[in-house]
Design a protein around this motif. Sequence first.
Motif, PDB file in Angstrom:
ATOM      1  N   VAL A  60       0.854  -1.202   0.000  1.00  0.00           N
ATOM      2  CA  VAL A  60       0.000   0.000   0.000  1.00  0.00           C
ATOM      3  C   VAL A  60       0.883   1.243   0.000  1.00  0.00           C
ATOM      4  N   ASP A  61       0.398   2.259  -0.679  1.00  0.00           N
ATOM      5  CA  ASP A  61       1.096   3.548  -0.643  1.00  0.00           C
ATOM      6  C   ASP A  61       0.046   4.651  -0.672  1.00  0.00           C
ATOM      7  N   ARG A  62       0.245   5.664   0.129  1.00  0.00           N
ATOM      8  CA  ARG A  62      -0.794   6.701   0.195  1.00  0.00           C
ATOM      9  C   ARG A  62      -0.780   7.605  -1.039  1.00  0.00           C
ATOM     10  N   GLY A  74       7.783   9.321  -3.778  1.00  0.00           N
ATOM     11  CA  GLY A  74       8.733   9.630  -2.708  1.00  0.00           C
ATOM     12  C   GLY A  74      10.151   9.819  -3.220  1.00  0.00           C
ATOM     13  N   ALA A  75      11.122   9.553  -2.351  1.00  0.00           N
ATOM     14  CA  ALA A  75      12.537   9.750  -2.703  1.00  0.00           C
ATOM     15  C   ALA A  75      12.912   8.945  -3.944  1.00  0.00           C
ATOM     16  N   THR A  76      12.283   7.802  -4.117  1.00  0.00           N
ATOM     17  CA  THR A  76      12.594   6.942  -5.266  1.00  0.00           C
ATOM     18  C   THR A  76      12.418   7.688  -6.585  1.00  0.00           C
ATOM     19  N   ALA A  77      11.476   8.615  -6.620  1.00  0.00           N
ATOM     20  CA  ALA A  77      11.206   9.326  -7.874  1.00  0.00           C
ATOM     21  C   ALA A  77      12.021  10.605  -7.990  1.00  0.00           C
ATOM     22  N   ARG A  78      12.817  10.919  -6.974  1.00  0.00           N
ATOM     23  CA  ARG A  78      13.421  12.261  -6.906  1.00  0.00           C
ATOM     24  C   ARG A  78      14.945  12.226  -6.862  1.00  0.00           C
ATOM     25  N   ASN A  79      15.513  11.061  -7.079  1.00  0.00           N
ATOM     26  CA  ASN A  79      16.957  10.963  -6.828  1.00  0.00           C
ATOM     27  C   ASN A  79      17.797  11.048  -8.094  1.00  0.00           C
ATOM     28  N   GLY A  80      19.119  11.007  -7.876  1.00  0.00           N
ATOM     29  CA  GLY A  80      20.077  11.186  -8.970  1.00  0.00           C
ATOM     30  C   GLY A  80      20.412   9.907  -9.721  1.00  0.00           C
ATOM     31  N   GLY A  81      19.899   8.775  -9.276  1.00  0.00           N
ATOM     32  CA  GLY A  81      20.122   7.513  -9.995  1.00  0.00           C
ATOM     33  C   GLY A  81      21.563   7.014  -9.955  1.00  0.00           C
ATOM     34  N   GLY A  82      22.328   7.493  -8.993  1.00  0.00           N
ATOM     35  CA  GLY A  82      23.731   7.067  -8.897  1.00  0.00           C
ATOM     36  C   GLY A  82      23.855   5.729  -8.171  1.00  0.00           C
ATOM     37  N   VAL A  83      24.766   4.892  -8.635  1.00  0.00           N
ATOM     38  CA  VAL A  83      24.997   3.573  -8.035  1.00  0.00           C
ATOM     39  C   VAL A  83      26.501   3.369  -7.927  1.00  0.00           C
ATOM     40  N   THR A  97      -3.809   4.997   2.427  1.00  0.00           N
ATOM     41  CA  THR A  97      -3.011   5.497   3.562  1.00  0.00           C
ATOM     42  C   THR A  97      -3.160   4.582   4.764  1.00  0.00           C
ATOM     43  N   VAL A  98      -2.036   4.209   5.350  1.00  0.00           N
ATOM     44  CA  VAL A  98      -2.080   3.424   6.589  1.00  0.00           C
ATOM     45  C   VAL A  98      -2.317   4.385   7.751  1.00  0.00           C
ATOM     46  N   THR A  99      -3.338   4.071   8.551  1.00  0.00           N
ATOM     47  CA  THR A  99      -3.679   4.954   9.673  1.00  0.00           C
ATOM     48  C   THR A  99      -3.396   4.306  11.026  1.00  0.00           C
ATOM     49  N   HIS A 124      21.296   6.885  -0.203  1.00  0.00           N
ATOM     50  CA  HIS A 124      21.830   5.911  -1.162  1.00  0.00           C
ATOM     51  C   HIS A 124      20.992   4.640  -1.223  1.00  0.00           C
ATOM     52  N   GLY A 125      19.685   4.839  -1.139  1.00  0.00           N
ATOM     53  CA  GLY A 125      18.788   3.678  -1.075  1.00  0.00           C
ATOM     54  C   GLY A 125      18.589   2.951  -2.384  1.00  0.00           C
ATOM     55  N   ILE A 126      18.685   3.656  -3.491  1.00  0.00           N
ATOM     56  CA  ILE A 126      18.489   2.960  -4.763  1.00  0.00           C
ATOM     57  C   ILE A 126      19.641   1.980  -4.978  1.00  0.00           C
ATOM     58  N   MET A 127      20.840   2.475  -4.747  1.00  0.00           N
ATOM     59  CA  MET A 127      22.024   1.670  -5.107  1.00  0.00           C
ATOM     60  C   MET A 127      22.213   0.438  -4.248  1.00  0.00           C
ATOM     61  N   ILE A 128      21.640   0.426  -3.055  1.00  0.00           N
ATOM     62  CA  ILE A 128      21.798  -0.791  -2.251  1.00  0.00           C
ATOM     63  C   ILE A 128      20.453  -1.496  -2.063  1.00  0.00           C
TER      64      ILE A 128
HETATM   65  C1  LIG Z   1      17.665  14.556  -4.112  1.00  0.00           C
HETATM   66  C2  LIG Z   1      17.946  13.096  -3.855  1.00  0.00           C
HETATM   67  C3  LIG Z   1      18.986  12.473  -4.527  1.00  0.00           C
HETATM   68  C4  LIG Z   1      19.278  11.125  -4.288  1.00  0.00           C
HETATM   69  N1  LIG Z   1      20.240  10.497  -5.029  1.00  0.00           N
HETATM   70  C5  LIG Z   1      20.427   9.152  -4.896  1.00  0.00           C
HETATM   71  C6  LIG Z   1      21.333   8.465  -5.746  1.00  0.00           C
HETATM   72  O1  LIG Z   1      21.970   9.051  -6.633  1.00  0.00           O
HETATM   73  N2  LIG Z   1      21.476   7.116  -5.575  1.00  0.00           N
HETATM   74  C7  LIG Z   1      20.769   6.424  -4.602  1.00  0.00           C
HETATM   75  O2  LIG Z   1      20.977   5.234  -4.464  1.00  0.00           O
HETATM   76  N3  LIG Z   1      19.889   7.067  -3.814  1.00  0.00           N
HETATM   77  C8  LIG Z   1      19.701   8.391  -3.931  1.00  0.00           C
HETATM   78  N4  LIG Z   1      18.786   9.041  -3.132  1.00  0.00           N
HETATM   79  C9  LIG Z   1      18.124   8.287  -2.068  1.00  0.00           C
HETATM   80  C10 LIG Z   1      17.028   7.363  -2.592  1.00  0.00           C
HETATM   81  O3  LIG Z   1      16.169   8.092  -3.431  1.00  0.00           O
HETATM   82  C11 LIG Z   1      16.264   6.769  -1.424  1.00  0.00           C
HETATM   83  O4  LIG Z   1      17.174   6.186  -0.503  1.00  0.00           O
HETATM   84  C12 LIG Z   1      15.295   5.680  -1.855  1.00  0.00           C
HETATM   85  O5  LIG Z   1      14.510   6.113  -2.925  1.00  0.00           O
HETATM   86  C13 LIG Z   1      14.407   5.282  -0.691  1.00  0.00           C
HETATM   87  O6  LIG Z   1      13.345   4.523  -1.209  1.00  0.00           O
HETATM   88  P1  LIG Z   1      12.138   4.138  -0.281  1.00  0.00           P
HETATM   89  O7  LIG Z   1      11.284   3.187  -1.058  1.00  0.00           O
HETATM   90  O8  LIG Z   1      12.636   3.700   1.054  1.00  0.00           O
HETATM   91  O9  LIG Z   1      11.386   5.518   0.029  1.00  0.00           O
HETATM   92  P2  LIG Z   1      10.337   6.355  -0.835  1.00  0.00           P
HETATM   93  O10 LIG Z   1      10.592   6.247  -2.280  1.00  0.00           O
HETATM   94  O11 LIG Z   1      10.312   7.709  -0.235  1.00  0.00           O
HETATM   95  O12 LIG Z   1       8.969   5.611  -0.553  1.00  0.00           O
HETATM   96  C14 LIG Z   1       8.284   5.710   0.675  1.00  0.00           C
HETATM   97  C15 LIG Z   1       6.796   5.644   0.367  1.00  0.00           C
HETATM   98  O13 LIG Z   1       6.061   5.506   1.592  1.00  0.00           O
HETATM   99  C16 LIG Z   1       4.795   6.082   1.363  1.00  0.00           C
HETATM  100  N5  LIG Z   1       4.116   6.348   2.635  1.00  0.00           N
HETATM  101  C17 LIG Z   1       4.492   7.202   3.619  1.00  0.00           C
HETATM  102  N6  LIG Z   1       3.595   7.198   4.626  1.00  0.00           N
HETATM  103  C18 LIG Z   1       2.618   6.319   4.287  1.00  0.00           C
HETATM  104  C19 LIG Z   1       1.410   5.885   4.916  1.00  0.00           C
HETATM  105  N7  LIG Z   1       1.002   6.337   6.125  1.00  0.00           N
HETATM  106  N8  LIG Z   1       0.648   4.964   4.252  1.00  0.00           N
HETATM  107  C20 LIG Z   1       1.024   4.491   3.045  1.00  0.00           C
HETATM  108  N9  LIG Z   1       2.152   4.888   2.412  1.00  0.00           N
HETATM  109  C21 LIG Z   1       2.944   5.767   3.022  1.00  0.00           C
HETATM  110  C22 LIG Z   1       5.130   7.360   0.590  1.00  0.00           C
HETATM  111  O14 LIG Z   1       4.011   7.851  -0.112  1.00  0.00           O
HETATM  112  C23 LIG Z   1       6.271   6.896  -0.320  1.00  0.00           C
HETATM  113  O15 LIG Z   1       5.845   6.591  -1.630  1.00  0.00           O
HETATM  114  C24 LIG Z   1      18.496  10.394  -3.333  1.00  0.00           C
HETATM  115  C25 LIG Z   1      17.443  11.014  -2.661  1.00  0.00           C
HETATM  116  C26 LIG Z   1      17.161  12.362  -2.911  1.00  0.00           C
HETATM  117  C27 LIG Z   1      16.022  13.008  -2.189  1.00  0.00           C
END
Ligand SMILES: Cc1cc2nc3c(=O)[nH]c(=O)nc-3n(C[C@H](O)[C@H](O)[C@H](O)COP(=O)(O)OP(=O)(O)OC[C@H]3O[C@@H](n4cnc5c(N)ncnc54)[C@H](O)[C@@H]3O)c2cc1C
Length: 387
Positions: free
Chosen positions: A34-36, A42-51, A175-177, A339-343
């Motif tokens: 589930v995702d709200r 989230g961060a997954t869609a906003r990062n630099g894609g570096g590994v 959304t998880v409540t 650095h969550g994407i790369m690991i």
């Molecule tokens: C500017 C920037 C640059 C970066 N560059 C790199 C890079 O080059 N290489 C790399 O490896 N990493 C990079 N990162 C880090 C990487 O993007 C993150 O470590 C990774 O995407 C984390 O993924 P995630 O799935 O844990 O979190 P997210 O992608 O943030 O996902 C968390 C999800 O939880 C959901 N959520 C929150 N609360 C609730 C709720 N109550 N109920 C349901 N859903 C909920 C949110 O909607 C969200 O979609 C970068 C990050 C940023 C911001």
Amino acid sequence: MKRRAEVVVIGAGAIGLGVAYELARRGVTDVVVVDRQHLNFGATARNGGGVRAQWTTKANIELARESIRRFDVLSQELGHNLFWRQGGYLFVARTDTQVEALERAVRFQNANGVGTRLIDPDEARSIVPALDVDGCGIKAGSYNPRDATLFPWPLVWGYHEQCTRMGVEVQPFTTVTDIVTHPETREVKAVVTDKGRIDCSWVVNATGSWTNDIGRMVGIELPIRPERHEILVTEPLKPFLRCMLVDMTTGLYASQSSRGEIVGGVAEQRTAITMDWASTLPFLTHMARTLTFLVPRMRHVPVLRQWAGSYDMTPDAKPIVEAHEEVPGYVTVAGFSGHGIMISPVSCEVVADLVMGRTPRFDVATMSSRRFTPGGPDVEEETLVIG
Ligand SMILES: Cc1cc2nc3c(=O)[nH]c(=O)nc-3n(C[C@H](O)[C@H](O)[C@H](O)COP(=O)(O)OP(=O)(O)OC[C@H]3O[C@@H](n4cnc5c(N)ncnc54)[C@H](O)[C@@H]3O)c2cc1C
């Protein structure tokens, strides 16, 4: 939406969907994610894609080194082009202290199976001819040709498609409540969402910067804090930057996408602990000055877009991956500290193994939050976080 599942994963980023994919690959398909928000929010869609495997802690090096092996085959496995390109990472040092730090890091990486080499200014120039090596006073660099870049969005699409194909249910805009636990044993019983309740045996918290919002529902608060980071993309240029370029002095990172755009960020003068993702003029100015100082040909190149997101930081810049004994059935996988994407591929494998009661191939004791409590395992702090 299902009303009962073996596992509920909260968060559909690279981590949540990656966990669901690894569970499904191992035959556990009674899973709801589930995702709200929408996918790629989230961060997954906003990062630099570096590994990169160029890290200074054993844990990050091993997770990245093995994840790079997985990324080598993941486009094919997921049926989505991840734009995986191994152009290497080039770190440049401009002070003697930085050169010494790179020397130490290279030795440590070599000892842990990563083929990074220390290079001189001439070799830095040959890897990035547009780099103003003399003007910037570059004294040395480190280069690992197996480091890479990818485009994170298709990673999410690929995981989503394969998960769905294998029977996993993915529910965006849910959304998880609350999380229901047994009043005495604290065992996980159900996840409550704004679309109804799902009874379950396991809950995996993969919500990145929102980890503690979910954790508080079961009384678990971890040392994870959201740190704001900005990033931008320029208009496309002819290919001239094959590697990811990193400047140790300013924390700038920049790479060229397959479409020719330069994507990058820079360490900000003051790091803000906030979920405010507004774009700012100071970042734009600072990034433009820093990038054009290092790569003068970037002058006058228009910026297409800038945006922000959060790093989910832990005190030692390493993730927390833990099945919490005090709340049986509750797992945290977060704190990826930029650095969550790369690991992600290997971290998600570890979680799947924990849920299935198998012994993961990585030492989970060092990944548990117990390292931050007195008497826990030693904290090995990562020092090469950039951006
Ligand atoms: C500017 C920037 C640059 C970066 N560059 C790199 C890079 O080059 N290489 C790399 O490896 N990493 C990079 N990162 C880090 C990487 O993007 C993150 O470590 C990774 O995407 C984390 O993924 P995630 O799935 O844990 O979190 P997210 O992608 O943030 O996902 C968390 C999800 O939880 C959901 N959520 C929150 N609360 C609730 C709720 N109550 N109920 C349901 N859903 C909920 C949110 O909607 C969200 O979609 C970068 C990050 C940023 C911001």
